[in-house]
Design an enzyme around this catalytic site. Structure first.
Site, PDB file in Angstrom:
ATOM      1  N   GLY A 271      30.289  -3.195 -31.438  1.00 31.80           N
ATOM      2  CA  GLY A 271      30.377  -2.993 -32.781  1.00 31.80           C
ATOM      3  C   GLY A 271      30.868  -4.292 -33.366  1.00 31.80           C
ATOM      4  O   GLY A 271      30.255  -4.627 -34.421  1.00 31.80           O
TER       5      GLY A 271
ATOM      6  N   PHE B   6      30.898   2.528 -34.262  1.00 31.13           N
ATOM      7  CA  PHE B   6      31.619   3.346 -33.356  1.00 31.13           C
ATOM      8  C   PHE B   6      33.189   2.856 -32.944  1.00 31.13           C
ATOM      9  O   PHE B   6      33.168   1.602 -32.139  1.00 31.13           O
ATOM     10  CB  PHE B   6      31.213   4.112 -32.236  1.00 31.13           C
ATOM     11  CG  PHE B   6      30.127   4.863 -32.372  1.00 31.13           C
ATOM     12  CD1 PHE B   6      29.628   5.456 -33.626  1.00 31.13           C
ATOM     13  CD2 PHE B   6      29.128   5.220 -31.355  1.00 31.13           C
ATOM     14  CE1 PHE B   6      28.549   6.235 -33.713  1.00 31.13           C
ATOM     15  CE2 PHE B   6      27.969   5.978 -31.502  1.00 31.13           C
ATOM     16  CZ  PHE B   6      27.622   6.622 -32.503  1.00 31.13           C
TER      17      PHE B   6
ATOM     18  N   TYR C  92      29.222   0.056 -30.313  1.00 30.80           N
ATOM     19  CA  TYR C  92      30.274   0.809 -30.125  1.00 30.80           C
ATOM     20  C   TYR C  92      31.262  -0.076 -29.534  1.00 30.80           C
ATOM     21  O   TYR C  92      30.991  -1.093 -28.876  1.00 30.80           O
ATOM     22  CB  TYR C  92      29.996   1.685 -28.953  1.00 30.80           C
ATOM     23  CG  TYR C  92      30.868   2.694 -28.506  1.00 30.80           C
ATOM     24  CD1 TYR C  92      32.335   2.657 -28.816  1.00 30.80           C
ATOM     25  CD2 TYR C  92      30.564   4.081 -27.462  1.00 30.80           C
ATOM     26  CE1 TYR C  92      33.066   3.836 -28.269  1.00 30.80           C
ATOM     27  CE2 TYR C  92      31.493   5.006 -27.220  1.00 30.80           C
ATOM     28  CZ  TYR C  92      32.807   4.797 -27.560  1.00 30.80           C
ATOM     29  OH  TYR C  92      33.455   5.718 -27.267  1.00 30.80           O
ATOM     30  N   CYS C  93      32.592  -0.113 -30.238  1.00 27.70           N
ATOM     31  CA  CYS C  93      33.843  -0.781 -29.813  1.00 27.70           C
ATOM     32  C   CYS C  93      33.325  -2.385 -29.771  1.00 27.70           C
ATOM     33  O   CYS C  93      33.054  -2.944 -30.848  1.00 27.70           O
ATOM     34  CB  CYS C  93      34.085  -0.607 -28.432  1.00 27.70           C
ATOM     35  SG  CYS C  93      35.604  -1.221 -27.768  1.00 27.70           S
ATOM     36  N   VAL C  94      33.659  -3.285 -28.541  1.00 29.03           N
ATOM     37  CA  VAL C  94      33.195  -4.552 -28.739  1.00 29.03           C
ATOM     38  C   VAL C  94      31.898  -4.594 -29.203  1.00 29.03           C
ATOM     39  O   VAL C  94      31.585  -5.913 -29.805  1.00 29.03           O
ATOM     40  CB  VAL C  94      33.670  -5.167 -27.543  1.00 29.03           C
ATOM     41  CG1 VAL C  94      32.610  -4.567 -26.208  1.00 29.03           C
ATOM     42  CG2 VAL C  94      33.483  -6.755 -27.434  1.00 29.03           C
TER      43      VAL C  94
END
Length: 588
Positions: free
Chosen positions: A324, A349, A320-322
């Site tokens: 990812g 994500f 998710y985000c960073v």
């Protein structure tokens, strides 16, 4: 005194002036005195604890605009301004402003003066932004920085943010006889003391009870993270386990809020063996932590731990985000070492790998901002999470700053019990060395998409070597990882890939359970070269994209096994250390 129609002033148009009673004078004197006492006590405490002065970033040098363009803008502004005065005599005053959420309340139109104030403010905001466009000689990034700063100032100057120009606040002052201002002042001083804005009732949620409450155990712990294994609720589970990497910029339980919108609880109910990494909020012992640590001693270590525990060849992963972004580095690192088969699939994500169009966060990355970060982290090697929280709040200042200034400071309302806002205020600290390198190498220099430009633990990485099946989710209204930026990952990975564009933004676009029946998502089975081509050919599906993800993931590895032995937390080779959500999520 009641208005009987006989007691009129000389003009015959208003009530006679009436001196306030002694009781009224005493009351309002008491309100003012109490407010002064609160301010003095707070100032005395703040002065005793005042930190060293921090350097402020310099402002861009003034540039003279095109005189003709400026003259045209001033002429347009004058014409529109003259029209506002005419509204004072009309019932339509404030109708234009009513389209703005800040001025939707009926009070803004019940008294025409307030409607005109709101309309005039919006007119001036438009003029300010056009004035930035008229400036000559500004590089594109500096122009966008100036536009952003102008919007920030404009949002701060909204008449809704000041008691004397907000009719709702004035009404509340008279209703409560000023008590709302005292409650609001108490809220404001408490926030100043904490160094951050409060969005929700801090006493409404308790970790492990009504938030982050999906049953499980911590089964592995390092100085960097704890690994949580969640208890199965189905007789059989998917053989390939699911390992989730949340961002370490926030707490992991964004994916485990209340039971109705917990992705973790939902995934467990769908028959996945779910493991989640809970990162430790940085302290001085983590001052030298870098991306190498988050990839190798974080993600790769967790992958190997789960594989060994369950005796499986590979795992499904989510970043998710960073996290990812780090997952993409992990996949490239494993590919370079010939170990790519450790990961059966990778789900991203709202994650970016190509930062060439990373949105407004890019505006915070320049030499002056980097110097500010150095000053903030000098001595400790740790960036206080409140700095990042303030940065993210600025991106949506109307919603995450000024709305709460009005509601909680001016109107004096109590904070709502909202799990998402509770999570948003539960900040984490970051290793300064990692954060600076992240901003420089990715946001500023965009090195991750240059083959071999970055190395992980001495191993050069190349995203083009990643052949792991990937599921890429982006939020259509995402202001942190814009969909246009997330889309770019499709041009750098070499394996099969499914791109899904979800309705809403960085959080609601992800945390959208099927039962809620909210939003929608778009998919396209035909190849698309650009996001615009994808959107033009995509089909829309109402509701959550989670079932689409589940079908895609299960199709890659449909085999199921009994939910027994090591599939139950603490019953395998790794004994339970403590109950979920664990210690690290509670570490300041």
């Amino acid at each position: 005194m009641a208005d009987t129609g006989e007691d009129r002033g000389a003009s015959g148009t208003g009530e006679a002036f009436e001196l306030p009673s002694l009781e009224e004078v005493q009351h309002w004197t008491g309100v003012i005195g109490q407010a002064q006492q609160m301010l003095m006590e707070h100032m005395a405490e703040a002065m005793a604890q005042a930190p060293a002065e921090l350097p402020l970033p310099t402002m861009p040098a003034p540039v003279f605009p095109d005189p003709e363009k400026l003259a045209d803008q001033q002429s347009e502004l004058m014409k529109a301004s003259l029209g506002l005065f005419g509204q004072l005599m009309e019932e339509g005053a404030g109708k234009e402003a009513a389209r703005d959420r800040r001025f939707k309340a009926a009070q803004w139109r019940e008294t025409p003066l307030f409607g005109v104030i709101a309309d005039a403010y919006l007119l001036l905001c438009d003029a300010w932004l056009k004035g930035v466009d008229a400036l000559e000689g500004l590089p594109p990034k500096q122009r966008e920085q100036l536009k952003f700063a102008t919007r920030v100032v404009a949002d701060a100057m909204s008449p809704a943010n000041f008691a004397l120009t907000n009719p709702q606040v004035l009404e509340r002052i008279f209703e409560t006889r000023g008590e709302n201002l005292l409650r609001g002042l108490e809220h404001m001083l408490a926030d100043i003391g904490k160094g951050k804005l409060t969005h929700s009732d801090t006493d409404a949620f308790e970790l492990g009870r009504n938030i982050a409450a999906t049953p499980g155990k911590v089964i592995h712990e390092t100085p960097l993270y704890q690994l949580i294994h969640y208890s199965p609720v189905t007789e059989k589970v998917v053989e390939v386990p699911l390992l989730i990497f949340p961002p370490w910029i926030n707490r992991f339980y964004i994916l485990d809020l209340n039971p109705k919108n917990s992705f973790i609880r939902w995934a467990v109910a769908q028959g996945f063996s779910v493991f989640v990494v809970s990162w430790k909020s940085a302290d001085e012992s983590m001052a030298d932590v870098t991306m190498d640590d988050y990839v190798v001693r974080g993600q790769v270590d967790a992958i190997d731990t789960v594989r060994a525990l369950l005796g499986v060849d590979h795992v499904h992963t989510v970043g998710y985000c960073v996290a990812g972004t780090a997952l993409a580095m992990t996949l490239a690192y494993l590919a370079a070492k010939g170990e790519a088969d450790k990961v059966r699939s990778a789900t991203f994500f709202t994650a970016q790998v190509d930062f060439s169009e990373a949105g407004e966060l890019n505006l915070f990355v320049d030499d002056e901002q980097l110097k500010l970060i150095d000053a903030l982290t000098q001595g400790s090697g740790v960036l206080d999470g409140r700095f990042m929280a303030a940065t993210f709040n600025l991106l949506r200042g109307r919603d995450l700053i000024w709305h709460y200034v009005v509601q909680n400071y001016l109107l004096g309302e109590d904070y709502p019990a909202f799990d998402l806002l509770h999570w948003n205020g539960d900040v984490t600290n970051l290793p300064a060395k990692w954060h600076r390198a992240y901003l420089e190498n990715l946001y500023r220099d965009n090195l991750l998409v240059r083959p071999g430009a970055l190395s992980i633990d001495g191993v050069p990485i190349d995203l083009r070597r990643i052949k792991t099946p990937a599921y890429v989710q982006a939020g259509r209204e995402d202001h942190i990882a814009p969909s246009r930026s997330v889309w770019k990952i499709t041009g750098h990975l070499a394996g099969p890939l499914r791109f899904v564009l979800a309705g809403s933004g960085h959080i609601a676009g992800v945390v959208n359970p099927p039962e809620a029946g909210k939003y929608q998502y778009w998919t396209c089975e035909a190849p698309a070269e650009t996001l615009e081509a994808f959107e033009a050919a995509a089909s829309e599906t109402k509701g959550s994209w989670w079932p689409d993800w589940q079908a895609w993931t299960r199709a890659l590895a449909p085999t199921e096994v009994a939910a027994e032995g090591a599939r139950r937390p603490g019953e395998g080779s790794l004994p339970a250390i403590e109950d979920a959500p664990g210690r690290y999520v509670r570490t300041p």
